[in-house]
Design a protein around this motif. Sequence first.
Motif: not given
Length: 519
Positions: A332, A301, A304-308, A354-355, A339, A335, A387
């Motif tokens: 954020l 979780t 994915a958020g950090c990458t997005a 995913c992100g 996920i 993402g 998303c």
Amino acid sequence: MAGCVEGDLASLTGLLTAAGLSNASSIGEFMCSKFADVSSSLSTHTLAVDNIYLLFSTYLVFSMQIGFAMLCAGSVRAKNTMNIMMTNVLDAAAGGISFYLFGFGFAFGRSQTNNGFIGSNFFGLHKMPNETNGFDFSFFLFQWAFAIAAAGITSGSIAERTQFVAYLVYSSFLTGFVYPIVAHWMWSIDGWLGAAAVTNRLFGVGAIDFAGSGVVHMVGGIAGLWGAYIEGPRIGRFGSKGQPGMDMRGHNASLVVLGSFLLWFGWFGFNPGSYVKIVVPYAGSAFEGNWTGVGRTGVTTTLAGCTAALTTLFGRRWMTGHWNVLDVCNGLLGGFAAITAGCAVVEPWAAIICGFGAAWVLMGFNHLAPKFKYDDPLEAAQLHGGCGAWGLLFTGLFAREKYVFEAYGPDRGHGLFMGGGGRLLAAQLIEILVVIGWVTATMVPCFYLLDRYKLLRISPEDEMAGMDLTSHGGTAYSNEDPILLPPLSVRAGQNFAKADSVNASREGSRNNREMQEAI
């Protein structure tokens, strides 16, 4: 231990017999009773720990309502802050009653016929707790927190122009009927669509939507899409020929950032909490269990958020030339929404993919929205609907067989890119289409009827003046006594006069520039 009988301990009591204590059977019976007591105590303690874990996760998910409220408040104009805050409160309140009366029964009720479409008992929590199905009151609370999250998503799409009564109607309908049916299809052991079903799974494997990219996020996002489309854009958002109009960005970036962090915090209950039980050891391992899956789900979780967020940061910089914190916060959250479907069944490295994909899906839909004169103040349909759909497809590609087995059991599908063939991906595609179709078939008539009977959109005068003044008797940031405010007609007239003055000033400036250029 629970299957212990006296004969099992005969060898252990042989020494007592040799020593002249011939009543070995009685000794064995006594010792077995003690082992049975220990086993029963351990089982009770396991139930208690699982319920505490589920309640803790529920509190985290419910705290997301604070995040939604802050995010929504910061994303609208100041004159509508009280209104959007009120709608967030009512989403939880109206949703609580409708989910108690109808929603939980439709979602998780079971019948002797094993109805795959809709549940048929537990309405009003009748016959709860239920040992046969393993449902305690904590399970109801957890599922209610999910249901009102879907309603909160929709409220963002139709913000700043919707009548108060419309919020009550759609929120009750969404949480009491529309959302629970999808939840039954995916998460009930009788459902026809999801991998949670015991038998008759779609394509033999069922779709995987572990924490609700489709069930929660797509349902809320698609409902918001149709609500915003039927209502139309806010006044001034687009010109008469469809060109972009006024910039209607939210008034408070600080609230948006605060809301985003609160939602991030709550997502650690949303995704890991969907295991429901934590004291479940994995077969063949003395070290791993559901507690391992819970930790890994928190990691996927987060990644994915950090990458997005980072992808959106640089993507929007490339597109606009600015480092925009509002766009980063939405990236954020996109993402996280993506996920949510596969958080428990993918590797951490896959969550980064995913992100990355979620960020581009969000930016792509945001680029298309103005071309169709679509106005969504919080980008909720693009974020949660778009998303969420990407997250379902991603799961069909990257779900790992080992993690699917641990989360769902044997005979389920795993990702196409992980050697699982195409059955899971096909099931994921069907879920996307079914969710879009079901929400469209139910929410379009709901919003259309509200619009038909003039219960959906506020008047142009009220919209210009701001809903805080016209509907709630004051403003969010003013100490003025609402009783001392001028009548609505006067306030609206003042707003139009001010707008006319501003427009006249702009027109004069434009004429002057044109004259100077001509000279």
